[in-house]
Design a protein around this motif. Structure first.
Motif, mmCIF file in Angstrom:
data_model
loop_
_atom_site.group_PDB
_atom_site.id
_atom_site.type_symbol
_atom_site.label_atom_id
_atom_site.label_comp_id
_atom_site.label_asym_id
_atom_site.label_seq_id
_atom_site.Cartn_x
_atom_site.Cartn_y
_atom_site.Cartn_z
ATOM 1 N N SER B 98 36.172 51.872 27.498
ATOM 2 C CA SER B 98 37.519 52.426 27.709
ATOM 3 C C SER B 98 37.515 53.937 27.836
ATOM 4 C CB SER B 98 38.437 52.068 26.546
ATOM 5 O OG SER B 98 38.447 50.713 26.317
ATOM 6 N N SER B 101 37.488 54.721 31.354
ATOM 7 C CA SER B 101 38.228 53.955 32.358
ATOM 8 C C SER B 101 39.723 53.831 32.076
ATOM 9 C CB SER B 101 37.632 52.553 32.482
ATOM 10 O OG SER B 101 37.830 51.848 31.294
ATOM 11 N N ILE B 102 40.158 53.950 30.822
ATOM 12 C CA ILE B 102 41.557 53.586 30.561
ATOM 13 C C ILE B 102 42.507 54.721 30.914
ATOM 14 C CG2 ILE B 102 41.660 54.279 28.117
ATOM 15 C CD1 ILE B 102 43.069 51.015 29.439
ATOM 16 N N ARG B 106 47.180 56.548 28.645
ATOM 17 C CA ARG B 106 47.273 55.347 27.811
ATOM 18 C C ARG B 106 46.672 55.604 26.432
ATOM 19 N NH1 ARG B 106 46.561 52.566 32.882
ATOM 20 N NH2 ARG B 106 48.109 50.932 33.130
ATOM 21 N N GLU B 107 45.563 56.368 26.415
ATOM 22 C CA GLU B 107 44.914 56.629 25.124
ATOM 23 C C GLU B 107 45.852 57.361 24.182
ATOM 24 O OE1 GLU B 107 41.328 58.483 26.853
ATOM 25 O OE2 GLU B 107 40.253 57.281 25.398
ATOM 26 N N TYR B 111 46.852 53.236 22.260
ATOM 27 C CA TYR B 111 45.954 52.234 22.837
ATOM 28 C C TYR B 111 44.953 51.724 21.798
ATOM 29 C CZ TYR B 111 42.106 50.455 25.691
ATOM 30 O OH TYR B 111 41.118 49.679 26.219
#
Lengths: 113, 498
Positions: B98, B101-102, B106-107, B111
Motif C-alpha cells: 500500500s 500504491s494507495i 487515502r492514507e 486507511y
C-alpha cells in the motif's frame, strides 16, 4: 402471545422485503430498518416471553424474564444503528455524486462505467 | 510462563494499534511505521500461538473466568490458529504494498486504522467460540470493510459500495434471525455447548432447516453459488490493496464459518445438509468458471477465481472424511496466499500498463521480465501444478471425493483446474507475449515505485512456493486442524473441560 408476535414479525419482514426490492434508495434503507426491527423482535420472542419481573435482582422476586436475549438485542440495536448511520451518509454522498436515487440507474460494469 | 491469554493477542494487538493510529490522522509516516510494528508484533504472537497449539493442543480461555458455557469462550484450535497467522501475514505484505500504491489522500483518511480494525474482526471471527460473538466480530470486520470499500469516494466506488453494504446488512439480519432460532431450540450460545445440545436432541428437522439458514447467511458472505451475485461488482470497485485484502480474507471468513458450523453443529444428519452443500459447491465452481473465462478484464478474471476456490474448499468440507477435510484446510490457506499474490501482481500489471483491459496489453515480458515470471509461478500455483502450493490441497480434496463416492464431483473439480489454468494463462499470453500494442503505449512509470511494488509481491509468491514445497513439514499442522473438524468431541472437550 408468541403466535401474535410471530405474525407481527412476519408482517415486518414482508414489508421489509417489499421495500428492499423497490427502486428508490431511501425506501430500501427504510426496508433494512424494518428488517432489523423484525430481527430484534424475533430474538425477544424466541427467548420466550415468560417471566413476570424485569431481570434486575430484587429481594423476593424469583420469576425473571430471560436476560440473555435482552443483552443480545441491545448489542444488535447499536450495531444496526451504526450501520444505518453509515448507509444514510453514503446514500447522501451517492446522491450528490450520481444525482439519482433510482437503483435501476446505478447499474454499470467494467466495459461501460 | 503461564500465558492463558496468548490466543487473544492476535486480536488485541491490531485493535490497540488501530486505536493509537486514530490520534495520528495527518502524520502518514507515523501511521506507516506503527502499522508495520503492530502487524509484526501480531505476527510474532500468532506464530507463538501456532507453536503453542501444536505443542499443547487446543487453547481456550473463557473471558472473565466464568465457567465455560456461561461466559464468552475464545477457542484457538489448529484450524483457527493457521488462519489467524495467514491473515496477519497477508495483511503485512499488503500494507507494504500500500505504501506505494494507495495514495497519500487515502492514507490520511484512516486507511491503516480501518485495515487494523478489519484484521481485529477477522481474527476474532476465526477465534471465537460463541455464535453471537461471531456475529459481533463479523460486524467489526464488515464495518471496517465498508470504510475501506468506499474510501476515496470515486463515482464507481460509491455506486458499488451501496450495494455491498445493503447485501451485508441483509445477511447480518439473517444471521441475527438464525441465532435467535438456534437459541430458542438449544438455549445456549456457546458453540461447543450448542454442539452437545444438538447431539442430545439428535438433530430433528428444525435443526436441518437451521443448517440451511446458516448456509444462506455465511454463503452470502462467502459467495457460494446463488448468493455470489454481489461479489464481482463490489470487489472491482476499490483500489488494488483493498481488493487484495477483500479477495484474500473476507470471503474466507464466510467459508470458515460454514466449515465450522457444518463440522461442529450439524453433524448428526449429514445426508441432507451436506449433500446440499456438495451440490451448491459444484454449482459455485461452474459459475466461477464461466465468469473466469468470460471477461477480458484482469480484475474480473481473478475475482471469479475466488468464487471457484470457494466452491473447491466447500466441496472438500462436504465430503466429511479425512482426505476431504485435510484438503479443504490446506486449500483454504493456499488460496488465501495465492489470491493475495495474484491480486498484488495484477495490480502491478495495471500500474505499468495503465489499464486493466487485456486487449490493450502485450509484450510486457521484454520490459518487465521479473513481473512476468513471478506471475507465471503464481498462475501455476493457482492451477495446482505439482511442486507448487495448489497441488496437495486439490489432490486431497479429489481423493476425498472419490473415497466418498462422489466421483462425478471430483471430475468436475479436475476439469475446473483446467479452466482456472486457462483463465490465468490467458492473462499471461495477452499481457506478456507478443509485440507491444502500438495503439496503447505504456505510460511513463517510475522504476523506483515499480521496484517497491514488486518487493512484497515477490515475497508473497515465495511464501506460496514455500507453502507448496514444504508440504511434508506443514502436514502435521494441517492434519491437527482437520482432526478437530472431523471429530467435534475434541473441540467440545477442550472447551467444556471437566
Amino acid at each position: 402471545m408468541e403466535l401474535l408476535l410471530a405474525i407481527l414479525i412476519g408482517i415486518l419482514f414482508t414489508a421489509a422485503v417489499y421495500l428492499i426490492l423497490s427502486r428508490s434508495l431511501l425506501k430500501v434503507i427504510l426496508g433494512t430498518s424494518l428488517l432489523s426491527h423484525g430481527a430484534h423482535l424475533l430474538i425477544l420472542t424466541m427467548g420466550g416471553l415468560g417471566g413476570s419481573a424485569p431481570p434486575v435482582l430484587i429481594d423476593g422476586v424469583t420469576d425473571f424474564a430471560d436476560p440473555l436475549p435482552q443483552a443480545l438485542i441491545l448489542t444488535a440495536i447499536v450495531i444496526s444503528f451504526g450501520v444505518t448511520a453509515v448507509i444514510l451518509v453514503m446514500a447522501y454522498r451517492m446522491y450528490s455524486v450520481h444525482k439519482t436515487d433510482n437503483m435501476n440507474e446505478l447499474r454499470g460494469n467494467d466495459e461501460h462505467d | 510462563m503461564n500465558m492463558i491469554n496468548l490466543l487473544l493477542f492476535p486480536i488485541i494487538i491490531p485493535f490497540f494499534f488501530a486505536m493509537i493510529l486514530l490520534f495520528f490522522k495527518e502524520q502518514v509516516v507515523i501511521q506507516r511505521v506503527l502499522t508495520v510494528i503492530g502487524l509484526a508484533l501480531s505476527l510474532v504472537a500468532s506464530i507463538w500461538l501456532l507453536v503453542t497449539v501444536k505443542a499443547e493442543g487446543i487453547q481456550t480461555v473463557t473471558l472473565g473466568s466464568w465457567p465455560a458455557p456461561f461466559g464468552i469462550t475464545m477457542v484457538s484450535d489448529m484450524f483457527s490458529a493457521l488462519l489467524v497467522t495467514t491473515t496477519i501475514l497477508i495483511t503485512f505484505f499488503v500494507v507494504l504494498y500500500s505504501f506505494q500504491s494507495i495514495g497519500i489522500e487515502r492514507e490520511r483518511f484512516f486507511y491503516y486504522p480501518a485495515i487494523l480494525f478489519m484484521i481485529t474482526g477477522i481474527n476474532g471471527a476465526f477465534t471465537t467460540g460463541d455464535i453471537f460473538n461471531m456475529f459481533v466480530f463479523f460486524e467489526v470486520l464488515l464495518i471496517a470493510s465498508y470504510l475501506l470499500i468506499v474510501l476515496g469516494g470515486e463515482k464507481r466506488q460509491l455506486r458499488e459500495s451501496i450495494k455491498y453494504i445493503l447485501v451485508n446488512v441483509i445477511s447480518s439480519a439473517l444471521f441475527v434471525i438464525a441465532v435467535a432460532y438456534l437459541y430458542s431450540i438449544v438455549g445456549t450460545l456457546n458453540m461447543a455447548d450448542i454442539s452437545v445440545k444438538i447431539a442430545e436432541i439428535n438433530q430433528p428437522g428444525i435443526i436441518s432447516v437451521l443448517a440451511i439458514l446458516f448456509l444462506i447467511v455465511f454463503g452470502i458472505k462467502g459467495a457460494i453459488f446463488p448468493l455470489y451475485f454481489w461479489l464481482p461488482g463490489s470487489y472491482a470497485a476499490p483500489p488494488i490493496p483493498v481488493l487484495t485484502l477483500f479477495g484474500a480474507l473476507l470471503t474466507k471468513v464466510g467459508v470458515y464459518a460454514i466449515t465450522r458450523t457444518y463440522t461442529l453443529f450439524f453433524v448428526h444428519d449429514i445426508g441432507f445438509t451436506h449433500q446440499f452443500l456438495l451440490v451448491l459447491s459444484l454449482l459455485t465452481i461452474v459459475a466461477g468458471c464461466i465468469g473466469a473465462l468470460a471477461y477480458f478484464d484482469l480484475k474480473q478474471i481473478i475475482i471469479y477465481n475466488i468464487i471457484i476456490a470457494v466452491g473447491v474448499i466447500l466441496f472438500g468440507v462436504a465430503q466429511m472424511n479425512t482426505s476431504g477435510l485435510e484438503g479443504a484446510v490446506y486449500y483454504l490457506i493456499h488460496d488465501m496466499l495465492i489470491k493475495a499474490a495474484l491480486f498484488v501482481l495484477i495490480g502491478i500489471i495495471i500500474y505499468v500498463t495503465g489499464t486493466s483491459n487485456l486487449r490493450e496489453m502485450g509484450g510486457l515480458i521484454k520490459s518487465h521480465a521479473a513481473l512476468g515470471w513471478f506471475y507465471l509461478i503464481a498462475a501455476f500455483g493457482l492451477a495446482g501444478i505439482p511442486p507448487l502450493s495448489g497441488f496437495i490441497g486439490k489432490l486431497l480434496i479429489v481423493k476425498g471425493g472419490f473415497e466418498a463416492d462422489n466421483a462425478f464431483g471430483s471430475i468436475v473439480l479436475l476439469v475446473s483446474s483446467l479452466v482456472v489454468l486457462l483463465s490465468v494463462i490467458r492473462i499471461f499470453i495477452y499481457a506478456f507475449w507478443g509485440p507491444q500494442n502500438p495503439d496503447y503505449p505504456l505510460p511513463v512509470t517510475s522504476k523506483r515505485t515499480y521496484r517497491q511494488l514488486m518487493a512484497p509481491a515477490v515475497l508473497l509468491v515465495l511464501v506460496t512456493v514455500a507453502y507448496g514445497v514444504g508440504t511434508e513439514w506443514l502436514m502435521p499442522y494441517i492434519s491437527d486442524a482437520s482432526d478437530v473438524l472431523r471429530d467435534p468431541s475434541i473441540y467440545i472437550n477442550a472447551v467444556l473441560k471437566e
